[in-house]
Enzyme design. Structure first.
Site, PDB file in Angstrom:
ATOM      1  CG  ASP A   1      -1.727   1.291   1.328  1.00 34.30           C
ATOM      2  OD1 ASP A   1      -2.776   1.331   0.657  1.00 34.30           O
ATOM      3  OD2 ASP A   1      -1.319   2.244   2.024  1.00 34.30           O
TER       4      ASP A   1
ATOM      5  CE1 TYR B   1       0.205   8.094   2.396  1.00 30.88           C
ATOM      6  CE2 TYR B   1       0.911   5.888   1.829  1.00 30.88           C
ATOM      7  CZ  TYR B   1      -0.010   6.746   2.402  1.00 30.88           C
ATOM      8  OH  TYR B   1      -1.136   6.226   2.998  1.00 30.88           O
TER       9      TYR B   1
HETATM   10  N1  LIG Z   1      -5.482   5.895   4.084  1.00 29.64           N
HETATM   11  C1  LIG Z   1      -4.961   6.668   5.004  1.00 29.64           C
HETATM   12  O1  LIG Z   1      -5.452   7.792   5.280  1.00 29.64           O
HETATM   13  C2  LIG Z   1      -3.762   6.188   5.769  1.00 29.64           C
HETATM   14  C3  LIG Z   1      -3.351   6.860   6.931  1.00 29.64           C
HETATM   15  C4  LIG Z   1      -2.265   6.353   7.634  1.00 29.64           C
HETATM   16  C5  LIG Z   1      -1.586   5.218   7.168  1.00 29.64           C
HETATM   17  N2  LIG Z   1      -1.986   4.606   6.014  1.00 29.64           N
HETATM   18  C6  LIG Z   1      -1.297   3.386   5.502  1.00 29.64           C
HETATM   19  O2  LIG Z   1      -1.148   2.439   6.574  1.00 29.64           O
HETATM   20  C7  LIG Z   1       0.228   2.101   6.741  1.00 29.64           C
HETATM   21  C8  LIG Z   1       0.537   1.778   8.181  1.00 29.64           C
HETATM   22  O3  LIG Z   1       0.099   2.816   9.042  1.00 29.64           O
HETATM   23  P1  LIG Z   1       1.075   3.622  10.010  1.00 29.64           P
HETATM   24  O4  LIG Z   1       2.412   3.757   9.412  1.00 29.64           O
HETATM   25  O5  LIG Z   1       0.336   4.864  10.387  1.00 29.64           O
HETATM   26  O6  LIG Z   1       1.109   2.776  11.342  1.00 29.64           O
HETATM   27  P2  LIG Z   1       1.581   1.337  11.850  1.00 29.64           P
HETATM   28  O7  LIG Z   1       1.820   0.409  10.745  1.00 29.64           O
HETATM   29  O8  LIG Z   1       0.594   0.982  12.885  1.00 29.64           O
HETATM   30  O9  LIG Z   1       2.954   1.668  12.585  1.00 29.64           O
HETATM   31  C9  LIG Z   1       4.127   1.968  11.903  1.00 29.64           C
HETATM   32  C10 LIG Z   1       5.232   2.104  12.932  1.00 29.64           C
HETATM   33  O10 LIG Z   1       5.419   0.850  13.585  1.00 29.64           O
HETATM   34  C11 LIG Z   1       6.800   0.519  13.608  1.00 29.64           C
HETATM   35  N3  LIG Z   1       6.861  -0.944  13.568  1.00 29.64           N
HETATM   36  C12 LIG Z   1       6.418  -1.748  12.564  1.00 29.64           C
HETATM   37  N4  LIG Z   1       6.607  -3.041  12.898  1.00 29.64           N
HETATM   38  C13 LIG Z   1       7.173  -3.048  14.120  1.00 29.64           C
HETATM   39  C14 LIG Z   1       7.608  -4.077  14.984  1.00 29.64           C
HETATM   40  N5  LIG Z   1       7.488  -5.375  14.669  1.00 29.64           N
HETATM   41  N6  LIG Z   1       8.156  -3.734  16.178  1.00 29.64           N
HETATM   42  C15 LIG Z   1       8.277  -2.441  16.526  1.00 29.64           C
HETATM   43  N7  LIG Z   1       7.880  -1.414  15.753  1.00 29.64           N
HETATM   44  C16 LIG Z   1       7.330  -1.715  14.546  1.00 29.64           C
HETATM   45  C17 LIG Z   1       7.383   1.211  12.412  1.00 29.64           C
HETATM   46  O11 LIG Z   1       8.732   1.505  12.627  1.00 29.64           O
HETATM   47  P3  LIG Z   1       9.920   0.747  11.801  1.00 29.64           P
HETATM   48  O12 LIG Z   1       9.863   1.252  10.392  1.00 29.64           O
HETATM   49  O13 LIG Z   1      11.141   1.156  12.524  1.00 29.64           O
HETATM   50  O14 LIG Z   1       9.643  -0.725  11.903  1.00 29.64           O
HETATM   51  C18 LIG Z   1       6.571   2.505  12.366  1.00 29.64           C
HETATM   52  O15 LIG Z   1       7.131   3.453  13.229  1.00 29.64           O
HETATM   53  C19 LIG Z   1       0.966   3.324   6.172  1.00 29.64           C
HETATM   54  O16 LIG Z   1       2.288   3.008   5.795  1.00 29.64           O
HETATM   55  C20 LIG Z   1       0.107   3.664   4.974  1.00 29.64           C
HETATM   56  O17 LIG Z   1       0.422   2.778   3.915  1.00 29.64           O
HETATM   57  C21 LIG Z   1      -3.084   5.053   5.331  1.00 29.64           C
END
Ligand SMILES: NC(=O)c1ccc[n+]([C@@H]2O[C@H](COP(=O)([O-])OP(=O)(O)OC[C@H]3O[C@@H](n4cnc5c(N)ncnc54)[C@H](OP(=O)(O)O)[C@@H]3O)[C@@H](O)[C@H]2O)c1
Length: 318
Positions: free
Chosen positions: A94, A99
């Protein structure tokens, strides 16, 4: 970011009280590589998949790319992280045209290479790009950055006024007819916006609604999640680990459950998000080690007792 949070609050406003947990549904198979974890723990169940309304089956766990290509980690590490996830069955990716001003899409395009055919590629168009032939132009720009000639799922990133839904759907359908996209969907839509969408011609072709969902944010359980199940439109859960500001990965209850399964707290949190069979989670990580941890969730079956424990530790309306 403030706009992001404001929009998200608007989306969540009006959520009624009352909990409706999804039932555990039948699971289907299975990228073989997803059946083992870095901890060496044996797999607990078949890797979870979710069926889209079109009949296409996708893994219940994908990879988010919001911050990739923007120096949070070295680019080579982020690319390795994505490839690691792909090899472990997290083949849904995704991203979005906005981005990092396209840098995320460029990094994804670089990683796809010869793997394109086995990847389910999701990207997004912004609400301020939908006028005229704006979606087609945004799509062309995304295709160029992604170095591919089709997008598997093209999402409207944030709602536009419902009076514009018909035009948006027409543009998506034209792109689908032209083979530029294979399906389309929306993001951050409320139940009433979904209902308006289904009222416009071909609105029922919507493949998913991407919204926030995690143990730290269970708001959709009161309305959107049961509605989506009823209408056979899977939810794509963003920020499934809680997002940067509310990460659950250090939670002791999760860690304790993880220790009995030989996996991390993060894997338990993700297994909880995808437990019901109609939710796809797209955790983001630029770290190969974290991605390996996360991939364990694909085949991790939480027991009813563990689900109950998590329900108490992360109350739905806390
Ligand atoms: N449609 C929308 O409006 C919208 C809004 C927000 C997000 N999104 C999508 O959803 C995706 C994910 O959301 P998000 O980035 O907000 O939140 P998330 O996936 O809940 O959290 C990401 C964070 O978690 C850390 N992380 C991941 N795996 C880990 C693990 N096993 N242990 C410890 N830390 C871990 C990552 O750091 P590291 O990189 O250091 O692992 C990063 O800081 C985004 O990348 C995007 O594609 C969409």
């Amino acid at each position: 970011m403030n706009k992001h949070l404001l929009d998200r609050r608007q989306f969540l406003r009006g959520a009624a009280l009352g909990l409706s947990l999804p039932a555990v549904s039948a699971l289907t198979a299975i990228p073989a590589a997803a059946q083992s974890t870095t901890t060496g723990a044996p797999s607990k169940s078949a890797a979870r998949t979710v069926k889209l309304p079109s009949g296409t089956t996708v893994p219940a766990l994908g990879q988010g790319c919001w911050h990739l290509g923007q120096d949070r980690h070295p680019a080579a590490t982020e690319e390795e992280a994505l490839r690691t996830g792909m090899s472990l069955g997290m083949t849904l990716i995704d991203t979005s045209g906005n981005y990092g001003n396209g840098r995320s899409e460029q990094l994804v395009g670089h990683v796809l290479g010869g793997e394109r055919q086995r990847i389910f590629l999701v990207t997004k168009v912004e609400g301020d790009q939908v006028a005229g032939d704006g979606i087609a132009r945004a799509c062309a720009a995304s295709l160029a950055r992604l170095a591919t000639d089709y997008i598997d799922l093209y999402l409207l990133h944030w709602p536009v006024p419902s009076t514009e839904f018909a035009s948006v759907v027409t543009q998506f359908e034209q792109l689908r007819g032209a083979g530029k996209i294979r399906s389309w969907g929306v993001s951050n839509f409320s139940v009433s916006q979904m209902e308006d969408l289904l009222r416009v011609p071909e609105g029922h072709h919507c493949a998913t609604n991407q919204v926030p969902y995690s143990l730290n944010n269970r708001r959709i359980e009161s309305d959107l999640l049961p509605w989506s199940r009823q209408h056979n439109i899977p939810v794509m859960a963003y920020s499934p680990l809680g997002g940067d500001k509310h990460l659950v990965v250090k939670d002791q209850t999760l860690a304790q459950i993880g220790s009995t399964h030989g996996c991390s707290a993060a894997a338990v949190a993700l297994a909880w998000v995808i437990r019901g069979g109609n939710v796809i989670a797209i955790p983001e990580s630029g770290s190969p080690e974290h991605v390996k941890e996360n991939a364990a969730a694909l085949s991790l079956a939480l027991t009813p007792q563990e689900l109950q424990t998590l329900d108490k530790a992360f109350p739905a309306h806390g």
